[in-house]
Design a protein around this motif. Structure first.
Motif, PDB file in Angstrom:
ATOM      1  N   LYS A 217       0.790  -1.083  -0.064  1.00 21.01           N
ATOM      2  CA  LYS A 217       0.064  -0.186  -0.013  1.00 21.01           C
ATOM      3  C   LYS A 217       1.036   1.269   0.024  1.00 21.01           C
ATOM      4  O   LYS A 217       0.473   2.160  -0.531  1.00 21.01           O
ATOM      5  CB  LYS A 217      -1.066  -0.007   1.146  1.00 21.01           C
ATOM      6  N   SER A 218       1.959   1.258   0.725  1.00 23.66           N
ATOM      7  CA  SER A 218       2.591   2.445   1.013  1.00 23.66           C
ATOM      8  C   SER A 218       3.323   2.902  -0.475  1.00 23.66           C
ATOM      9  O   SER A 218       3.798   3.942  -0.552  1.00 23.66           O
ATOM     10  CB  SER A 218       3.809   2.247   1.925  1.00 23.66           C
ATOM     11  N   GLU A 219       3.413   2.185  -1.487  1.00 17.85           N
ATOM     12  CA  GLU A 219       3.672   2.489  -2.735  1.00 17.85           C
ATOM     13  C   GLU A 219       2.929   2.999  -3.701  1.00 17.85           C
ATOM     14  O   GLU A 219       3.343   3.474  -4.728  1.00 17.85           O
ATOM     15  CB  GLU A 219       4.529   1.164  -3.100  1.00 17.85           C
ATOM     16  N   ASN A 222       2.229   6.810  -1.885  1.00 14.15           N
ATOM     17  CA  ASN A 222       2.342   7.041  -0.756  1.00 14.15           C
ATOM     18  C   ASN A 222       0.894   7.486  -0.129  1.00 14.15           C
ATOM     19  O   ASN A 222       0.939   8.189   0.926  1.00 14.15           O
ATOM     20  CB  ASN A 222       3.169   8.389  -0.403  1.00 14.15           C
ATOM     21  N   LYS A 223      -0.051   6.652  -0.360  1.00 10.48           N
ATOM     22  CA  LYS A 223      -1.255   6.814   0.295  1.00 10.48           C
ATOM     23  C   LYS A 223      -1.838   5.593   0.534  1.00 10.48           C
ATOM     24  O   LYS A 223      -1.650   4.623   0.112  1.00 10.48           O
ATOM     25  CB  LYS A 223      -2.380   7.438  -0.553  1.00 10.48           C
ATOM     26  N   LYS A 224      -2.632   5.380   1.724  1.00  9.48           N
ATOM     27  CA  LYS A 224      -3.450   4.241   2.247  1.00  9.48           C
ATOM     28  C   LYS A 224      -4.531   4.069   1.761  1.00  9.48           C
ATOM     29  O   LYS A 224      -5.934   4.153   1.955  1.00  9.48           O
ATOM     30  CB  LYS A 224      -3.690   4.281   3.758  1.00  9.48           C
ATOM     31  N   ASP A 279      -0.915  -3.213   5.582  1.00 14.42           N
ATOM     32  CA  ASP A 279      -0.134  -2.749   4.663  1.00 14.42           C
ATOM     33  C   ASP A 279       0.104  -3.355   3.447  1.00 14.42           C
ATOM     34  O   ASP A 279       0.684  -2.802   2.434  1.00 14.42           O
ATOM     35  CB  ASP A 279       1.543  -3.149   5.408  1.00 14.42           C
TER      36      ASP A 279
END
Length: 316
Positions: A217-219, A222-224, A279
Motif C-alpha cells: 500500500k505505501s507504494e 504514498n497513500k493508504k 500494509d
C-alpha cells in the motif's frame, strides 16, 4: 450465411476445446483436416485460404509458417500461440482491456489470444494503472497456480497416466529461471518498466487457475488506499462487461476461508477479488485456463470479429 472456420492444430488441447465449443453452432461450418493430411503444406494451404476465419493452435514457429501461407486477404486469423502477442500489427485479444479494444478486435484481421497467466494479471492491473493506483514503474510480485491442462497434451498424459498415480500430489512451481513466456506480453500490454516478479505453478487438478498479485500500500502514491476504493475502481472499469465479475462479499465468496481455483471452470468468466491488511493488498483473478485463459477467449474474439453475439457458445 454460414462462416467457414478452420482450426489449424485441431488435435491439440486448445484446438480440441475450440472444436468442441463450435461443433453445434448452426451459423458455422467447420473445415476439418485429417490427421494424415495435417502436415501436407498444399492441403493445409487450401484450408487456410478457404476459411473465413482461422484459429491457429500451434507452436510459435508453426503459427508463423501458417500465417505465411495465407494469401486470401479476407481470411481472418486468431492465433493462440505466443508468436504475435507483442507484434503491433496484431490486435491483443482482451475485449475488456480498454473502451476501444472491442472495436479494434472487430475491425482486425489478425488477433492474438492472450496467455492464461497474462489474462489474469493484466485484467487485474490495467484498471489500477489507468487510475494511477499502480505505477508502470512499480515492481509487482505475482504468483499463479493453474491446472495441469495448461501444459498441453504431454503434461495431461503425465498427470493422468495410472503409472504416475500419487507422483504429482503437491503444487509444483516451474519456470524458475524467472523468465516465463507470458512476461513479454504482460510488460508490453501494460507498458511496464519492469516485468512482474512472476512465479507460476501447476496444481494436481486438470483445469482452473488463480493469478495472485501482491501490492504494498505505501507504494501507491504514498497513500493508504482501501479495499473498498479498489473495488469501486474495478466495478466502474468493468461495469458493462458480462464476462467480468467483481467480488464484493469476500466472506461469502470463500469456502471456509479457502479459494477454490476451479469454480470458474467451463465458463468464459473471470472473477476479481481483493483482500487487504494494514500494509498490503492482494488481488486474485480466478478463471478457467482453458476458458477465458485460452479457448473461451478465442471464441469470444471470433464472435466479435464476425459481428456475432459475443456470448454465443460461451457460459458466463
Amino acid at each position: 450465411m454460414k462462416y467457414k472456420i478452420f482450426v489449424d492444430g485441431q488435435f491439440g488441447t486448445t484446438g480440441l476445446k475450440i472444436n468442441e465449443m463450435l461443433k453445434n453452432r448452426s451459423e458455422l461450418e467447420l473445415l476439418t483436416i485429417s490427421e494424415e493430411d495435417k502436415k501436407d503444406i498444399e492441403i493445409k494451404k487450401k484450408f487456410l485460404n478457404e476459411a473465413d476465419l482461422v484459429f491457429l493452435c500451434l507452436p510459435d514457429a508453426a503459427s508463423k509458417e501458417s500465417v505465411a501461407l495465407i494469401t486470401n486477404e479476407n481470411t481472418k486469423v486468431i492465433d493462440a500461440s505466443t508468436a504475435h502477442r507483442t507484434n503491433p500489427e496484431w490486435t491483443y485479444g482482451i475485449a475488456e482491456l480498454t473502451i476501444t479494444q472491442r472495436e479494434n478486435i472487430k475491425n482486425s484481421k489478425r488477433v492474438c489470444v492472450p496467455g492464461c497467466h497474462a489474462s489474469g494479471f493484466i485484467m487485474a492491473m490495467k484498471p489500477l494503472i489507468e487510475n494511477s493506483i499502480v505505477s508502470p514503474k512499480d515492481k509487482i510480485v505475482c504468483h499463479s497456480i493453474t491446472g495441469y491442462s495448461g501444459g498441453g497434451k504431454g503434461l495431461i498424459d503425465a498427470y493422468e497416466d495410472s503409472e504416475n498415480e500419487g507422483k504429482f500430489i503437491s503444487q509444483r512451481p516451474y519456470a524458475l529461471g524467472l523468465s516465463h513466456k507470458h512476461l513479454p506480453e504482460i510488460k508490453h500490454v501494460l507498458g511496464l518498466k519492469h516485468a512482474p516478479f512472476f512465479t507460476p505453478s501447476v496444481g494436481n487438478f486438470k483445469q482452473g487457475m488463480l493469478v495472485m498479485s501482491y501490492l504494498v500500500k505505501s507504494e501507491f502514491l504514498n497513500k493508504k488506499i482501501t479495499r473498498k476504493e479498489v473495488l469501486s475502481i474495478y466495478k466502474d472499469y468493468y461495469k458493462d462487461e458480462q464476462f467480468v465479475k467483481i467480488i464484493e462479499d469476500d466472506i461469502a465468496y470463500l469456502d471456509d476461508g479457502f479459494l477454490d481455483a476451479m469454480n470458474c471452470n467451463n465458463t468464459n468468466r473471470i472473477e476479481i477479488s481483493v483482500y487487504e491488511s494494514e500494509d498490503y493488498m492482494l488481488v486474485i483473478s480466478r478463471l478457467d485456463n482453458l476458458g477465458k485463459g485460452a479457448s473461451g477467449a478465442a471464441v469470444q474474439n471470433m464472435n466479435i470479429m464476425l459481428g456475432l453475439d459475443e456470448k454465443l457458445g460461451l457460459k458466463i
